[in-house]
Enzyme design. Structure first.
Site, PDB file in Angstrom:
ATOM      1  N   GLY A   1       0.850  -1.195   0.000  1.00 30.84           N
ATOM      2  CA  GLY A   1       0.000   0.000   0.000  1.00 30.84           C
ATOM      3  C   GLY A   1       0.876   1.233   0.000  1.00 30.84           C
ATOM      4  N   VAL A   2       0.309   2.319   0.519  1.00 31.78           N
ATOM      5  CA  VAL A   2       1.016   3.600   0.455  1.00 31.78           C
ATOM      6  C   VAL A   2       2.313   3.542   1.261  1.00 31.78           C
ATOM      7  N   ILE A   3       2.235   3.011   2.485  1.00 31.10           N
ATOM      8  CA  ILE A   3       3.425   2.982   3.342  1.00 31.10           C
ATOM      9  C   ILE A   3       4.458   2.001   2.785  1.00 31.10           C
TER      10      ILE A   3
ATOM     11  N   VAL B   1       0.062  -3.011   6.753  1.00 32.43           N
ATOM     12  CA  VAL B   1      -1.178  -3.585   6.208  1.00 32.43           C
ATOM     13  C   VAL B   1      -2.400  -2.721   6.541  1.00 32.43           C
ATOM     14  N   GLY B   2      -2.157  -1.448   6.831  1.00 31.27           N
ATOM     15  CA  GLY B   2      -3.260  -0.542   7.103  1.00 31.27           C
ATOM     16  C   GLY B   2      -3.224  -0.013   8.527  1.00 31.27           C
ATOM     17  N   ARG B   3      -4.163   0.865   8.831  1.00 32.58           N
ATOM     18  CA  ARG B   3      -4.241   1.475  10.153  1.00 32.58           C
ATOM     19  C   ARG B   3      -5.649   1.323  10.701  1.00 32.58           C
TER      20      ARG B   3
ATOM     21  N   ALA C   1      -4.131  13.383   6.104  1.00 31.72           N
ATOM     22  CA  ALA C   1      -3.996  14.558   6.961  1.00 31.72           C
ATOM     23  C   ALA C   1      -4.907  15.695   6.495  1.00 31.72           C
TER      24      ALA C   1
ATOM     25  N   HIS D   1       4.927  28.317 -19.788  1.00 32.66           N
ATOM     26  CA  HIS D   1       5.819  27.415 -20.511  1.00 32.66           C
ATOM     27  C   HIS D   1       7.267  27.763 -20.194  1.00 32.66           C
TER      28      HIS D   1
HETATM   29  P1  FAD Z   1      -3.431  11.798  14.281  1.00 32.52           P
HETATM   30  O1  FAD Z   1      -2.488  12.538  13.417  1.00 32.52           O
HETATM   31  O2  FAD Z   1      -3.180  10.352  14.514  1.00 32.52           O
HETATM   32  O3  FAD Z   1      -3.449  12.556  15.681  1.00 32.52           O
HETATM   33  C1  FAD Z   1      -4.169  12.111  16.767  1.00 32.52           C
HETATM   34  C2  FAD Z   1      -3.557  12.700  18.021  1.00 32.52           C
HETATM   35  O4  FAD Z   1      -4.418  12.427  19.120  1.00 32.52           O
HETATM   36  C3  FAD Z   1      -2.208  12.085  18.386  1.00 32.52           C
HETATM   37  O5  FAD Z   1      -1.293  13.117  18.668  1.00 32.52           O
HETATM   38  C4  FAD Z   1      -2.487  11.273  19.643  1.00 32.52           C
HETATM   39  O6  FAD Z   1      -1.401  11.287  20.540  1.00 32.52           O
HETATM   40  C5  FAD Z   1      -3.649  12.052  20.243  1.00 32.52           C
HETATM   41  N1  FAD Z   1      -4.548  11.278  21.103  1.00 32.52           N
HETATM   42  C6  FAD Z   1      -5.221  10.138  20.793  1.00 32.52           C
HETATM   43  N2  FAD Z   1      -6.043   9.786  21.804  1.00 32.52           N
HETATM   44  C7  FAD Z   1      -5.876  10.726  22.772  1.00 32.52           C
HETATM   45  C8  FAD Z   1      -6.448  10.909  24.056  1.00 32.52           C
HETATM   46  N3  FAD Z   1      -7.404  10.096  24.509  1.00 32.52           N
HETATM   47  N4  FAD Z   1      -6.021  11.954  24.784  1.00 32.52           N
HETATM   48  C9  FAD Z   1      -5.064  12.792  24.321  1.00 32.52           C
HETATM   49  N5  FAD Z   1      -4.509  12.676  23.110  1.00 32.52           N
HETATM   50  C10 FAD Z   1      -4.912  11.661  22.348  1.00 32.52           C
HETATM   51  N6  FAD Z   1      -1.403  11.484   5.166  1.00 32.52           N
HETATM   52  C11 FAD Z   1      -1.318  12.397   4.175  1.00 32.52           C
HETATM   53  O7  FAD Z   1      -2.289  13.105   3.912  1.00 32.52           O
HETATM   54  N7  FAD Z   1      -0.165  12.567   3.465  1.00 32.52           N
HETATM   55  C12 FAD Z   1       0.940  11.833   3.712  1.00 32.52           C
HETATM   56  O8  FAD Z   1       1.977  12.008   3.059  1.00 32.52           O
HETATM   57  C13 FAD Z   1       0.888  10.862   4.755  1.00 32.52           C
HETATM   58  N8  FAD Z   1       1.968  10.114   5.049  1.00 32.52           N
HETATM   59  C14 FAD Z   1       1.903   9.212   6.081  1.00 32.52           C
HETATM   60  C15 FAD Z   1       3.020   8.434   6.346  1.00 32.52           C
HETATM   61  C16 FAD Z   1       2.990   7.496   7.361  1.00 32.52           C
HETATM   62  C17 FAD Z   1       4.212   6.660   7.647  1.00 32.52           C
HETATM   63  C18 FAD Z   1       1.798   7.363   8.154  1.00 32.52           C
HETATM   64  C19 FAD Z   1       1.762   6.389   9.289  1.00 32.52           C
HETATM   65  C20 FAD Z   1       0.686   8.137   7.884  1.00 32.52           C
HETATM   66  C21 FAD Z   1       0.715   9.058   6.833  1.00 32.52           C
HETATM   67  N9  FAD Z   1      -0.400   9.828   6.506  1.00 32.52           N
HETATM   68  C22 FAD Z   1      -0.336  10.727   5.477  1.00 32.52           C
HETATM   69  C23 FAD Z   1      -1.670   9.714   7.245  1.00 32.52           C
HETATM   70  C24 FAD Z   1      -1.822  10.885   8.250  1.00 32.52           C
HETATM   71  O9  FAD Z   1      -0.704  10.890   9.116  1.00 32.52           O
HETATM   72  C25 FAD Z   1      -3.107  10.744   9.037  1.00 32.52           C
HETATM   73  O10 FAD Z   1      -4.188  10.612   8.136  1.00 32.52           O
HETATM   74  C26 FAD Z   1      -3.335  11.977   9.901  1.00 32.52           C
HETATM   75  O11 FAD Z   1      -2.276  12.161  10.807  1.00 32.52           O
HETATM   76  C27 FAD Z   1      -4.646  11.849  10.680  1.00 32.52           C
HETATM   77  O12 FAD Z   1      -4.826  12.979  11.475  1.00 32.52           O
HETATM   78  P2  FAD Z   1      -5.683  12.938  12.810  1.00 32.52           P
HETATM   79  O13 FAD Z   1      -5.594  14.312  13.381  1.00 32.52           O
HETATM   80  O14 FAD Z   1      -6.998  12.354  12.548  1.00 32.52           O
HETATM   81  O15 FAD Z   1      -4.928  11.900  13.771  1.00 32.52           O
HETATM   82  P1  NAD Z   2      -2.857   0.652   2.852  1.00 39.55           P
HETATM   83  O1  NAD Z   2      -4.277   0.376   3.118  1.00 39.55           O
HETATM   84  O2  NAD Z   2      -2.486   1.766   1.947  1.00 39.55           O
HETATM   85  O3  NAD Z   2      -2.149  -0.649   2.276  1.00 39.55           O
HETATM   86  C1  NAD Z   2      -2.148  -1.867   2.943  1.00 39.55           C
HETATM   87  C2  NAD Z   2      -1.829  -2.950   1.935  1.00 39.55           C
HETATM   88  O4  NAD Z   2      -1.591  -4.127   2.651  1.00 39.55           O
HETATM   89  C3  NAD Z   2      -2.972  -3.206   0.966  1.00 39.55           C
HETATM   90  O5  NAD Z   2      -2.487  -3.241  -0.343  1.00 39.55           O
HETATM   91  C4  NAD Z   2      -3.507  -4.572   1.414  1.00 39.55           C
HETATM   92  O6  NAD Z   2      -4.042  -5.321   0.348  1.00 39.55           O
HETATM   93  C5  NAD Z   2      -2.246  -5.197   1.979  1.00 39.55           C
HETATM   94  N1  NAD Z   2      -2.490  -6.237   2.976  1.00 39.55           N
HETATM   95  C6  NAD Z   2      -3.387  -6.234   3.986  1.00 39.55           C
HETATM   96  N2  NAD Z   2      -3.283  -7.371   4.722  1.00 39.55           N
HETATM   97  C7  NAD Z   2      -2.279  -8.098   4.158  1.00 39.55           C
HETATM   98  C8  NAD Z   2      -1.683  -9.351   4.450  1.00 39.55           C
HETATM   99  N3  NAD Z   2      -2.084 -10.067   5.488  1.00 39.55           N
HETATM  100  N4  NAD Z   2      -0.662  -9.788   3.663  1.00 39.55           N
HETATM  101  C9  NAD Z   2      -0.229  -9.048   2.607  1.00 39.55           C
HETATM  102  N5  NAD Z   2      -0.777  -7.846   2.279  1.00 39.55           N
HETATM  103  C10 NAD Z   2      -1.770  -7.378   3.044  1.00 39.55           C
HETATM  104  O7  NAD Z   2      -2.188   0.830   4.309  1.00 39.55           O
HETATM  105  P2  NAD Z   2      -0.783   1.387   4.751  1.00 39.55           P
HETATM  106  O8  NAD Z   2       0.188   1.380   3.635  1.00 39.55           O
HETATM  107  O9  NAD Z   2      -0.466   0.705   6.021  1.00 39.55           O
HETATM  108  O10 NAD Z   2      -1.118   2.892   5.079  1.00 39.55           O
HETATM  109  C11 NAD Z   2      -2.147   3.199   6.012  1.00 39.55           C
HETATM  110  C12 NAD Z   2      -2.799   4.485   5.661  1.00 39.55           C
HETATM  111  O11 NAD Z   2      -1.959   5.586   6.027  1.00 39.55           O
HETATM  112  C13 NAD Z   2      -3.048   4.680   4.173  1.00 39.55           C
HETATM  113  O12 NAD Z   2      -4.216   4.046   3.741  1.00 39.55           O
HETATM  114  C14 NAD Z   2      -3.175   6.161   4.089  1.00 39.55           C
HETATM  115  O13 NAD Z   2      -4.481   6.515   4.452  1.00 39.55           O
HETATM  116  C15 NAD Z   2      -2.193   6.650   5.134  1.00 39.55           C
HETATM  117  N6  NAD Z   2      -0.937   7.035   4.472  1.00 39.55           N
HETATM  118  C16 NAD Z   2      -0.975   7.986   3.509  1.00 39.55           C
HETATM  119  C17 NAD Z   2       0.184   8.348   2.861  1.00 39.55           C
HETATM  120  C18 NAD Z   2       0.116   9.385   1.788  1.00 39.55           C
HETATM  121  O14 NAD Z   2      -0.901  10.052   1.704  1.00 39.55           O
HETATM  122  N7  NAD Z   2       1.142   9.547   0.979  1.00 39.55           N
HETATM  123  C19 NAD Z   2       1.389   7.735   3.174  1.00 39.55           C
HETATM  124  C20 NAD Z   2       1.386   6.745   4.140  1.00 39.55           C
HETATM  125  C21 NAD Z   2       0.208   6.406   4.788  1.00 39.55           C
END
Ligand code: FAD
Ligand code: NAD
Length: 474
Positions: free
Chosen positions: A189-191, A276-278, A326, A450
């Site tokens: 997936g994306v990660i 494998v997702g979040r 985000a 351009h």
């Molecule tokens: P979060 O960013 O998860 O923030 C939630 C906050 O709540 C955290 O600070 C946590 O500590 C706090 N919290 C939780 N429960 C409590 C509680 N009970 N009391 C106090 N604090 C609490 N998205 C993009 O759009 N572009 C990208 O390039 C991108 N890259 C990513 C790369 C990776 C490796 C990962 C893992 C994610 C990526 N994402 C990306 C996804 C993006 O990070 C999330 O979609 C986004 O952060 C979600 O925002 P949110 O505010 O809902 O939650």
């Molecule tokens: P994802 O949903 O993008 O990809 C997970 C992949 O794992 C899928 O292709 C799925 O088919 C596969 N998979 C699931 N279970 C499996 C198994 N048992 N064996 C093999 N493959 C399996 O999830 P992610 O890459 O973990 O990222 C989580 C989320 O974080 C993304 O969906 C996205 O919302 C966010 N994110 C966004 C960005 C960005 O915007 N550039 C970057 C990173 C993460």
């Protein structure tokens, strides 16, 4: 009288943006977050700033520069040998960026007169939140409205616990102190693709095991096919249709067992990333019985306005489902703040862009051809390759193409899909056009500077009208 007008739980891009917008609208606002860095210092910014969008893009940039110098600078007449990578220094740079940005959130809170509370927030009932932390005695705060913005956490697989020594989640994989010789990733997936690219560019042999038979199931099929071709050419070993069955310790690292339609297979890797997702994060977020309900996959249930079933309690971002992005979280935060202040607020879910920051970058917004086909909507398509763009040639970024999909009847743009250099920036043009309900003809008649890569999008719009200028007809 309440302590605050609004309490936001969570200071990720959903929560901190909601808090700022509330404050801008004159609401007395508090934001509670429990994230601390490895020195125990509060670190607002959520997943995005601490272990998500920002640190991953920092590493993608470092690794891309390394690969650029190592493989492609010679074409420009530049030689720099030997080229080496100092992973520790790269990580220090990444951590500095994170710390600058999380401190920036604290500064924004201060300048907007938002009360930031470092601790854990728990909704007790409508308008009441308990705050607990190691540093301060427990307190109960009241507010007219409460916004839940607690985000998400990585999913784990049964029998494959993340120990961040051999089996890593995305957070651990952003902090490797050395390049592993061999790296397995479960999930293409994306990660998987972004972090797989980082460590491959730096020298790891990367194998990605994906359960599905195709890559990037929500992307346009042409884009997904091109992505697979490009990544494979770069050396990412992506194996589709692989069901991982077990992970066992090995002498150095682990053995990953997986099943394909043909047979049981295994690979030995030094390190393994599970991507494998979040899942929505709701641990200790609310008292059971307070009225908050969880839906499918554990999301907080909300209506179309992000209102929960509890009076004055809203939920936004990753914890409510939909795209885990985000910018989607932030837009929901703004909309909820505006609903609280004035009753109005809107998110255009049909124009939320996706970007994957690989090389080439992948980006899309709106409908795919498959979606339109299944809905029986007539459409037309314009495609233009980067290879035919003068700017793309000049910067040596000729891989990929842009595709504009417009309604067959009205010509309104229904989707834009691209794979190529700067797709992360180019997609915003299509998002703006779609938000303004523009037609492909509108985009085709817009003057583009351009030479720019944006001309590829312009030409794709022209192509949808059957009149691309720089396309050789075959
Ligand atoms: P979060 O960013 O998860 O923030 C939630 C906050 O709540 C955290 O600070 C946590 O500590 C706090 N919290 C939780 N429960 C409590 C509680 N009970 N009391 C106090 N604090 C609490 N998205 C993009 O759009 N572009 C990208 O390039 C991108 N890259 C990513 C790369 C990776 C490796 C990962 C893992 C994610 C990526 N994402 C990306 C996804 C993006 O990070 C999330 O979609 C986004 O952060 C979600 O925002 P949110 O505010 O809902 O939650
Ligand atoms: P994802 O949903 O993008 O990809 C997970 C992949 O794992 C899928 O292709 C799925 O088919 C596969 N998979 C699931 N279970 C499996 C198994 N048992 N064996 C093999 N493959 C399996 O999830 P992610 O890459 O973990 O990222 C989580 C989320 O974080 C993304 O969906 C996205 O919302 C966010 N994110 C966004 C960005 C960005 O915007 N550039 C970057 C990173 C993460």
């Amino acid at each position: 009288m309440s302590d605050f007008d609004v309490i936001v739980i969570g200071a990720g891009p959903g929560g901190y943006v909601a808090a700022i917008r509330c404050a801008q609208l004159g609401l007395q606002t508090a934001c509670i977050d429990h994230w601390v860095d490895d020195k125990g210092k509060p670190s607002p910014g959520g997943t995005c700033l601490n272990v998500g969008c920002i640190p991953s893009k920092a590493l993608l940039d470092s690794s891309e520069r390394y690969e650029e110098v190592r493989l492609y600078s010679r074409d420009h007449g530049i030689s720099a040998a030997p080229v080496s990578i100092d992973v520790a220094k790269m990580q220090v740079r990444k951590e500095q960026i994170v710390s600058d940005l999380t401190s920036g959130i604290s500064a924004l809170f201060k300048s907007n007169q938002i009360t930031f509370i470092s601790g854990h927030g728990c909704l007790i009932e409508s308008g009441k939140v308990r705050v607990s932390s190691d540093a301060e005695p427990e307190q109960i705060l009241s507010a007219t409205d409460v916004i839940l913005a607690s985000g998400s956490q990585p999913l784990q697989l049964p029998g494959m616990p993340v120990d961040n020594k051999v089996i890593f989640d995305s957070s651990g994989a952003l902090a490797f102190s050395a390049v592993p010789k061999t790296l397995g990733i479960i999930g293409a997936g994306v990660i998987g693709l972004e972090l797989g690219s980082v460590w491959r560019r730096l020298g790891a042999e990367v194998v990605i095991l994906e359960a599905m038979d195709s890559l990037l199931s929500s992307a346009d099929r042409m884009i997904a096919r091109e992505a697979k071709k490009q990544f494979t050419r770069q050396g990412l070993d992506i194996r589709l249709g692989c069901q991982v069955t077990a992970v066992a310790p090995a002498k150095e690292g682990c053995t990953v067992h997986y099943r394909t339609t043909e047979q049981d297979q295994s690979i030995d890797v030094e390190r393994l990333i599970v991507a494998v997702g979040r899942r929505p994060y709701t641990e200790g977020l609310f008292e059971p019985g307070c009225g908050i309900e969880l839906g499918e996959r554990g999301v907080v249930s909300v209506d179309a306005n992000c209102a929960t079933g509890v009076r004055g309690v809203w939920a936004i971002g990753d914890v409510v489902g939909g795209a885990m992005l985000a910018h989607k979280a932030s837009e929901e935060g703004v909309a909820v703040a505006e609903r609280i202040a004035s009753g109005g607020g809107h998110v255009d879910y049909s124009a939320v862009p996706w970007v994957i920051y690989t090389h080439p970058e992948i980006a899309w917004v709106g409908a795919t051809e498959d979606e339109l086909k299944s809905e029986g909507i007539e459409y037309k398509v314009g495609i233009f390759p980067f290879a035919a763009s003068g700017r793309a040639k000049a910067v040596g970024a000729t891989d990929g193409f842009a595709k504009i999909i417009a309604c067959g009847e009205t010509d309104q743009i229904l989707g834009a899909h691209m794979i190529g250099a700067q797709a992360s920036e180019l997609i915003n043009e299509a998002v703006l056009a779609m938000s303004m309900e523009a037609s492909a003809e509108d985009l085709a008649r817009t003057v583009h500077a351009h030479p720019t890569l944006a001309e590829v999008v312009h030409e794709a719009a022209l192509a949808s009208q059957g009149r691309a200028i720089h396309k050789v007809n075959r």
